[in-house]
Design a protein around this motif. Structure first.
Motif, PDB file in Angstrom:
ATOM      1  N   ASP A  29       0.924  -1.130   0.176  1.00 21.32           N
ATOM      2  CA  ASP A  29       0.258  -0.157   0.063  1.00 21.32           C
ATOM      3  C   ASP A  29       0.815   1.178   0.038  1.00 21.32           C
ATOM      4  OD1 ASP A  29       0.846  -0.108   2.603  1.00 21.32           O
ATOM      5  OD2 ASP A  29      -0.647   0.163   3.655  1.00 21.32           O
ATOM      6  N   ARG A  30       2.276   1.297  -0.408  1.00 21.00           N
ATOM      7  CA  ARG A  30       2.954   2.358  -0.479  1.00 21.00           C
ATOM      8  C   ARG A  30       3.810   2.446  -1.640  1.00 21.00           C
ATOM      9  NH1 ARG A  30       1.895   5.608   3.879  1.00 21.00           N
ATOM     10  NH2 ARG A  30       0.676   4.169   5.269  1.00 21.00           N
ATOM     11  N   ILE A  31       4.213   3.756  -1.958  1.00 24.94           N
ATOM     12  CA  ILE A  31       4.973   4.006  -3.174  1.00 24.94           C
ATOM     13  C   ILE A  31       6.401   3.689  -2.773  1.00 24.94           C
ATOM     14  CG2 ILE A  31       5.815   5.638  -4.272  1.00 24.94           C
ATOM     15  CD1 ILE A  31       3.222   7.248  -4.300  1.00 24.94           C
ATOM     16  N   ALA A  32       7.086   2.745  -3.537  1.00 24.76           N
ATOM     17  CA  ALA A  32       8.433   2.324  -3.199  1.00 24.76           C
ATOM     18  C   ALA A  32       9.626   3.245  -3.962  1.00 24.76           C
ATOM     19  CB  ALA A  32       8.719   0.837  -3.457  1.00 24.76           C
ATOM     20  N   ALA A  33       9.148   3.762  -4.998  1.00 25.38           N
ATOM     21  CA  ALA A  33      10.117   4.475  -5.649  1.00 25.38           C
ATOM     22  C   ALA A  33       9.406   5.030  -7.126  1.00 25.38           C
ATOM     23  CB  ALA A  33      11.366   3.505  -6.320  1.00 25.38           C
ATOM     24  N   THR A  34       9.929   6.221  -7.494  1.00 23.38           N
ATOM     25  CA  THR A  34       9.462   6.837  -8.617  1.00 23.38           C
ATOM     26  C   THR A  34      10.607   7.767  -9.381  1.00 23.38           C
ATOM     27  OG1 THR A  34       7.396   7.745  -7.205  1.00 23.38           O
ATOM     28  CG2 THR A  34       7.717   8.829  -9.222  1.00 23.38           C
ATOM     29  N   GLY A  35      10.385   7.572 -10.730  1.00 20.51           N
ATOM     30  CA  GLY A  35      11.317   8.264 -11.687  1.00 20.51           C
ATOM     31  C   GLY A  35      11.850   7.033 -12.660  1.00 20.51           C
ATOM     32  N   ASP A  36      13.017   7.446 -13.516  1.00 17.39           N
ATOM     33  CA  ASP A  36      13.687   6.640 -14.144  1.00 17.39           C
ATOM     34  C   ASP A  36      14.361   5.438 -13.620  1.00 17.39           C
ATOM     35  OD1 ASP A  36      14.952   5.554 -16.334  1.00 17.39           O
ATOM     36  OD2 ASP A  36      16.165   7.241 -16.455  1.00 17.39           O
TER      37      ASP A  36
END
Length: 407
Positions: A29-36
């Motif tokens: 239920d969590r964002i682990a990472a974002t981007g390239d």
């Protein structure tokens, strides 16, 4: 733990300067990472198909929980005002309110500052915080007794809670239903000068300075009010403010013909104040844009203007109307998501409203150019009391995710 990778979206990151591209990786239920970042082989891919991907909206100050309206508008979290049939002034009512949205959206109750919202005796704020309250609120009313308000601010400060206040001097506003000016005079409506707002803000800023408390003025709608907020921020005080789209796109002439859907609290202001509100958003003086969602049925609105209840159904139109600020060049889409998601989450002290690692996986997929017409008779809300009835707008939330699960 389930892994999702959202790909091919335009990322409206509140922490970014412009729309970016990349992947949003979600674990549980969590964002682990974002981007390239590379997409793990064991992650399920979700193709955003070129839509804007943004944090779910965090609506700071609604008067009703309204699942269909929230889902239509992309609202994943709502801070519920204490003004309920039973004011949220005790721990049991707070616990009940926190469960009101499950499993469809998060509800963050705002604890009543005083018992029964009467402005005289402090409520058990500490016990309500332990039961789930995320802020303290004065409700629809300004606390007239400065001694009581000072104690509220001091107590809340000790607990690390923000006080959310109504900025309108009750003694001056009285039973006014409109802002003093040509429209109110011509219609013969009870009215009060707009300075009632600045007077309330000035006093509460002084008390916040003395107590060191964090204070949020839920709706600031006048040039004089914004001047005070701007000065308090420059001084380093813990002051923030919000506004709703009605005050950005409507002026007091909207009540012509006694249109009760435009009966709001505080009342709609002059065209000069409306322009000042737009400028305050563009300049960064405004921290939050809220729907002030308050669905009212015919029994409350089909009355003489002075007898009608104030309020509007705003959840469904919050995103679409706010996107006008982007199209008109006042803010970037990233900045808009700060106003709609990141800042309200920060004020409430919840780990949401952003793409940061560990933030709640509450997301919406937005088609910013999707045209539709606001229709009070077809709204998903409990009631369709909107002053924007029959207005063409653009922007829709096409998909909504809460806690890593699409709804």
């Amino acid at each position: 733990m389930n892994k999702l990778a959202i790909i091919n979206g335009k990322l409206a990151d509140p922490a970014g300067q412009s729309l970016g591209s990349g992947v949003i990786l979600i674990e549980g239920d969590r964002i682990a990472a974002t981007g390239d970042i590379p997409v793990p082989e064991d992650a399920q891919r979700i193709d955003a198909a070129g839509l804007v991907v943004a944090p779910g909206l965090v609506d700071l100050g609604v008067f009703a929980t309204d699942k269909p309206a929230f889902h239509f508008g992309g609202i994943t979290r709502a801070a519920l005002m204490p003004d309920q049939s039973l004011p949220l002034d005790e721990a049991g009512l707070i616990r009940q309110a926190t469960r009101a949205g499950k499993p469809d959206f998060w509800v963050h109750p705002i604890a009543a500052a005083t018992r029964g919202l009467k402005g005289t005796e402090l409520a058990e704020i500490g016990m309500m915080q332990a039961a789930g309250a995320r802020a303290v609120g004065t409700g629809r009313q300004w606390i007239a007794d400065s001694g009581v308000m000072m104690r509220v601010l001091a107590y809340a400060s000790g607990l690390g809670l923000t006080v959310i206040t109504h900025a309108e001097d009750g003694g001056l506003a009285g039973k006014a239903v409109a802002t003093s000016g040509e429209t109110a005079t011509r219609l013969g409506l009870p009215h009060a000068p707009a300075c009632a707002e600045a007077m309330a803000i000035a006093r509460d800023i002084m008390l916040a300075r003395v107590t060191g408390a964090a204070i949020h003025f839920r709706l600031v709608t006048t040039r004089a009010g914004f001047d005070l907020i701007r000065a308090a921020k420059a001084e380093g005080l813990k002051v923030s403010c919000g506004i709703s789209p009605a005050y950005l796109f409507l002026a007091d002439n909207a009540v012509t013909d006694f249109r009760t859907f435009a009966r709001l609290s505080p009342p709609l202001r002059s065209e000069d104040d409306r322009k000042a509100s737009i400028a305050a958003v563009a300049a960064g003086t405004v921290d939050v844009i809220t729907s002030s969602h308050d669905p009212r049925g015919p029994e409350d609105k089909r009355l003489p203007f002075a007898d009608a209840s104030p309020g509007m159904a705003g959840a469904e139109t919050l995103l679409a109307l706010s996107l006008n600020l982007v199209r008109d060049g006042h803010v970037s889409l990233n900045r808009l998501m700060t106003l709609l998601s990141a800042n309200p989450a920060r004020i409430l002290g919840v780990n949401a409203g952003s793409f940061a690692s560990g933030s709640a996986a509450d997301l919406i997929f937005i088609d910013p150019d999707a045209p539709w017409i606001v229709d009070s008779e077809k709204m998903a809300a409990q009631a369709g009391n909107t002053p924007f009835d029959r207005m063409p707008v653009q922007g829709r939330a096409r998909r909504i995710m809460k806690g890593g699960v699409f709804l």
